[in-house]
Design an enzyme around this catalytic site. Structure first.
Site, PDB file in Angstrom:
ATOM      1  N   LYS A   4       8.893  10.831  -0.080  1.00  0.00           N
ATOM      2  CA  LYS A   4       8.048  10.000   0.997  1.00  0.00           C
ATOM      3  C   LYS A   4       9.114   9.357   1.793  1.00  0.00           C
ATOM      4  O   LYS A   4       9.142   9.324   2.990  1.00  0.00           O
ATOM      5  CB  LYS A   4       7.417   9.278   0.208  1.00  0.00           C
ATOM      6  CG  LYS A   4       6.569   8.376   1.009  1.00  0.00           C
ATOM      7  CD  LYS A   4       5.997   6.910   0.262  1.00  0.00           C
ATOM      8  CE  LYS A   4       5.916   5.957   1.482  1.00  0.00           C
ATOM      9  NZ  LYS A   4       5.457   4.762   0.827  1.00  0.00           N
TER      10      LYS A   4
ATOM     11  N   LYS B 104      15.588  -0.244   4.858  1.00  0.00           N
ATOM     12  CA  LYS B 104      14.956   0.520   3.724  1.00  0.00           C
ATOM     13  C   LYS B 104      15.140   2.075   3.616  1.00  0.00           C
ATOM     14  O   LYS B 104      15.845   2.449   2.707  1.00  0.00           O
ATOM     15  CB  LYS B 104      13.423  -0.006   3.469  1.00  0.00           C
ATOM     16  CG  LYS B 104      12.830   0.865   2.440  1.00  0.00           C
ATOM     17  CD  LYS B 104      12.828   0.175   0.996  1.00  0.00           C
ATOM     18  CE  LYS B 104      12.154   1.269   0.157  1.00  0.00           C
ATOM     19  NZ  LYS B 104      12.518   1.180  -1.336  1.00  0.00           N
TER      20      LYS B 104
ATOM     21  N   LEU C 218       0.804  -1.113  -0.096  1.00  0.00           N
ATOM     22  CA  LEU C 218       0.116   0.046  -0.005  1.00  0.00           C
ATOM     23  C   LEU C 218       1.005   1.540   0.013  1.00  0.00           C
ATOM     24  O   LEU C 218       2.091   1.289   0.234  1.00  0.00           O
ATOM     25  CB  LEU C 218      -0.921  -0.079   1.295  1.00  0.00           C
ATOM     26  CG  LEU C 218      -1.732  -1.260   1.256  1.00  0.00           C
ATOM     27  CD1 LEU C 218      -2.318  -1.556   2.518  1.00  0.00           C
ATOM     28  CD2 LEU C 218      -3.086  -0.796   0.297  1.00  0.00           C
ATOM     29  N   PRO C 219       0.315   2.412  -0.277  1.00  0.00           N
ATOM     30  CA  PRO C 219       1.282   3.592  -0.617  1.00  0.00           C
ATOM     31  C   PRO C 219       1.721   4.037   0.620  1.00  0.00           C
ATOM     32  O   PRO C 219       3.024   4.420   0.580  1.00  0.00           O
ATOM     33  CB  PRO C 219       0.137   4.601  -1.014  1.00  0.00           C
ATOM     34  CG  PRO C 219      -1.102   3.757  -1.505  1.00  0.00           C
ATOM     35  CD  PRO C 219      -1.373   2.702  -0.722  1.00  0.00           C
TER      36      PRO C 219
ATOM     37  N   THR D 206       6.107   0.551   1.985  1.00  0.00           N
ATOM     38  CA  THR D 206       7.316   1.495   2.798  1.00  0.00           C
ATOM     39  C   THR D 206       6.740   2.249   3.814  1.00  0.00           C
ATOM     40  O   THR D 206       5.843   3.080   3.214  1.00  0.00           O
ATOM     41  CB  THR D 206       8.150   2.320   1.945  1.00  0.00           C
ATOM     42  OG1 THR D 206       8.583   1.281   0.731  1.00  0.00           O
ATOM     43  CG2 THR D 206       9.311   2.987   2.421  1.00  0.00           C
TER      44      THR D 206
END
Ligand code: NAD
Length: 316
Positions: free
Chosen positions: A266, A191, A85-86, A116
């Site tokens: 982001k 990440k 998902l975003p 992420t």
């Protein structure tokens, strides 16, 4: 959870001869998730999918997936489910304890979130999951849409060793490198730290090449020197931001494709808030975040993140 008491049911796929889950749930079939779900199907796993975008769902049902009526429906009768998902809020909504994944997953189900997001959100979800005997790992990916399509993603997994071993066979149907990074949240930490370093090194590379050019130095000569000297990094050597130095990189294709400015901004925002929570000092990460936000504000959110070179040159 102990591996031997896991309620996981496996079947053997006739086409591939591999061990498969009898049913896998997948929520979030966008640019990444759509390809990842297809690769799960290709390996013979049975799949039930959900997305708020009807077209994304029908693209998967056309190739053999079942359709779920809600995120909760996609996990109520599976051994393992993935989400892609975003951002934080989408994940919190989908996992919602009242009517989301955490309300319907049965005891022993393994939930893998590959979005992420903030590592603290992953850790909160894991604690909620544990209360109802559900297992949770975070497994964000590196590699973009092409790696998702080719099944060559790298998964950075946070969770117990047992849950990592349970997740691994499924993740191998979508990725070529599956790394156990530690407890829940450590996949996200790996990440975010990598991407923050990438942003800083890309901005540094762009800055050096812009200065060299303004002072009259041919960027190809500078690339030759840097890449055999101490300034060498991935951004200078394999992803150079100056058009024409390397053929097959976004800078030589009008900064199309690659890893978008908005996704980098982001991830830097997530690194920023994680650093605030952890009381870590990240001056260059913070500055990199603001630089990428400024590139978005000037209208270049969709360009590859190496566009920062043009931004420093003053290109609009
Ligand atoms: P995307 O926006 O293309 O896809 C997200 C999907 O989630 C969409 O199909 C959307 O409809 C769906 N969705 C949103 N809210 C939902 C809800 N409540 N219920 C069900 N579905 C919902 O995003 P993407 O590019 O596939 O990226 C997904 C994640 O992977 C992000 O966290 C991103 O940062 C990360 N990521 C992306 C890339 C990349 O190159 N695109 C690379 C590495 C990691």
């Amino acid at each position: 959870m102990n591996f031997f008491t896991s309620p996981m049911k496996f079947i053997v796929c006739i086409a591939t001869g591999k061990r498969c889950f009898s049913r896998v749930g997948f929520i979030g079939l966008g640019n990444m998730g759509g390809h990842m779900a297809r690769n799960i199907l290709k390996q013979g796993h049975k799949l039930i999918v959900f997305d708020v975008n009807e077209l994304a769902v029908s693209n998967l049902t056309e190739v053999g997936a079942d359709r779920a009526s809600s995120p909760a429906d996609a996990v109520k009768d599976v051994e393992v489910a993935m989400s892609m998902l975003p951002s934080n809020q989408h994940v919190l909504d989908v996992y919602n304890i009242k009517n989301g994944l955490l309300s319907s997953a049965k005891r022993g189900t393994l939930l893998i979130d590959s979005s992420t997001i903030d590592p603290f959100v992953s850790q909160t979800l894991a604690k909620e999951a544990e209360k109802s005997g559900v297992n949770f790992v975070d497994g964000p990916v590196s590699g973009g849409v092409n790696a998702a399509k080719d099944g060559t993603l790298t998964f950075m997994v946070g969770g117990s060793k047992e849950n990592f071993q349970l997740a691994k066979p499924l993740l191998e149907s979508m990725g070529s490198r599956i790394v156990h990074c530690g407890d829940v949240g450590m996949g996200q930490v790996a990440k975010l730290c990598n991407n923050m370093l990438l942003a800083v090194s890309m901005i540094g590379t762009a800055e050096a090449f812009n200065l060299g050019q303004k002072l009259g130095l041919d960027p190809k000569v500078l690339a030759d020197i840097v890449n055999s000297s101490s300034g060498r990094c991935w951004s200078s050597e394999l992803y150079n931001p100056v058009p024409g130095i390397l053929d097959n990189v976004p800078s030589s294709k009008n900064y199309e494709g690659g890893f978008g400015v908005s996704l980098m901004a982001k991830d830097l925002g997530l690194a920023q808030s994680a650093a605030v929570n952890a009381e870590a000092t990240i001056p260059l990460g913070s500055l990199a975040h603001q630089i990428y936000r400024a590139i978005i504000a000037q209208g270049s959110a969709k360009k590859d993140f190496s566009f920062v070179y043009q931004f420093l040159k003053g290109t609009r």
